[in-house]
Write a protein that holds these residues in place. Structure first.
Motif, PDB file in Angstrom:
ATOM      1  N   HIS A   7       0.847  -1.189   0.000  1.00 16.18           N
ATOM      2  CA  HIS A   7       0.000   0.000   0.000  1.00 16.18           C
ATOM      3  C   HIS A   7       0.883   1.240   0.000  1.00 16.18           C
ATOM      4  CE1 HIS A   7      -3.778  -2.018   1.869  1.00 16.18           C
ATOM      5  NE2 HIS A   7      -3.087  -2.871   1.139  1.00 16.18           N
ATOM      6  N   SER A   8       0.409   2.281  -0.672  1.00 16.08           N
ATOM      7  CA  SER A   8       1.099   3.570  -0.703  1.00 16.08           C
ATOM      8  C   SER A   8       0.211   4.602  -0.023  1.00 16.08           C
ATOM      9  CB  SER A   8       1.369   3.984  -2.155  1.00 16.08           C
ATOM     10  OG  SER A   8       0.160   4.397  -2.778  1.00 16.08           O
ATOM     11  N   THR A   9       0.631   5.843  -0.091  1.00 15.35           N
ATOM     12  CA  THR A   9      -0.198   6.918   0.458  1.00 15.35           C
ATOM     13  C   THR A   9      -1.429   7.195  -0.410  1.00 15.35           C
ATOM     14  OG1 THR A   9       1.273   8.533  -0.599  1.00 15.35           O
ATOM     15  CG2 THR A   9       1.661   8.057   1.736  1.00 15.35           C
ATOM     16  N   ASP A  35      -3.371  -0.658  -3.474  1.00 14.59           N
ATOM     17  CA  ASP A  35      -4.032   0.227  -2.516  1.00 14.59           C
ATOM     18  C   ASP A  35      -5.517  -0.103  -2.392  1.00 14.59           C
ATOM     19  OD1 ASP A  35      -2.190   2.231  -1.362  1.00 14.59           O
ATOM     20  OD2 ASP A  35      -1.693   2.556  -3.466  1.00 14.59           O
ATOM     21  N   HIS A  36      -6.098   0.313  -1.251  1.00 15.71           N
ATOM     22  CA  HIS A  36      -7.512   0.060  -0.968  1.00 15.71           C
ATOM     23  C   HIS A  36      -8.431   0.881  -1.866  1.00 15.71           C
ATOM     24  CE1 HIS A  36      -7.227  -2.335   2.716  1.00 15.71           C
ATOM     25  NE2 HIS A  36      -6.216  -1.565   3.069  1.00 15.71           N
ATOM     26  N   ASP A  37      -9.318   0.208  -2.555  1.00 19.15           N
ATOM     27  CA  ASP A  37     -10.470   0.822  -3.224  1.00 19.15           C
ATOM     28  C   ASP A  37     -10.141   2.006  -4.126  1.00 19.15           C
ATOM     29  OD1 ASP A  37     -12.196  -1.024  -1.915  1.00 19.15           O
ATOM     30  OD2 ASP A  37     -12.073   0.191  -0.104  1.00 19.15           O
ATOM     31  N   PRO A  58       0.321  -3.968 -11.511  1.00 21.65           N
ATOM     32  CA  PRO A  58      -0.921  -3.253 -11.227  1.00 21.65           C
ATOM     33  C   PRO A  58      -1.849  -4.133 -10.387  1.00 21.65           C
ATOM     34  CG  PRO A  58      -0.404  -3.207 -13.568  1.00 21.65           C
ATOM     35  CD  PRO A  58       0.505  -4.202 -12.941  1.00 21.65           C
ATOM     36  N   ALA A  59      -2.406  -3.566  -9.319  1.00 25.19           N
ATOM     37  CA  ALA A  59      -3.295  -4.317  -8.437  1.00 25.19           C
ATOM     38  C   ALA A  59      -4.235  -3.356  -7.712  1.00 25.19           C
ATOM     39  CB  ALA A  59      -2.478  -5.112  -7.418  1.00 25.19           C
TER      40      ALA A  59
END
Length: 85
Positions: A7-9, A35-37, A58-59
């Motif tokens: 996860h990133s910012t 990252d989330h959503d 990519p995810a």
């Protein structure tokens, strides 16, 4: 090696997306930007796939809700190249 859950910012991560590849380059691992959503990290991965010699996959991590209000997550990644039409 590969870490499929980074996860990133762009969501709740602590490291800006622009710095993740250079950190991963120290270990030689490919990483999936999940990252989330949001698709911001997936878009970044497509645009910068070989950054710092690291494969950026990519995810996205999607949050789901059931009828009781409980949540769960599923992580989706691809290495396929997509062409916009």
């Amino acid at each position: 090696s590969c870490d499929l859950h980074i996860h990133s910012t762009c969501s709740d991560g602590a490291v800006p997306i622009e710095r993740l590849a250079s950190i991963a380059a120290r270990t030689g691992a490919a990483i999936a930007l999940s990252d989330h959503d949001t698709l911001l990290s997936a878009q970044y991965a497509y645009a910068h796939t070989g950054q710092d010699g690291v494969e950026l996959i990519p995810a996205v991590e999607l949050t789901g809700y059931d009828l009781s209000g409980s949540t769960g997550c599923i992580c989706c990644a691809t290495t396929r190249t997509w062409t916009a039409r």
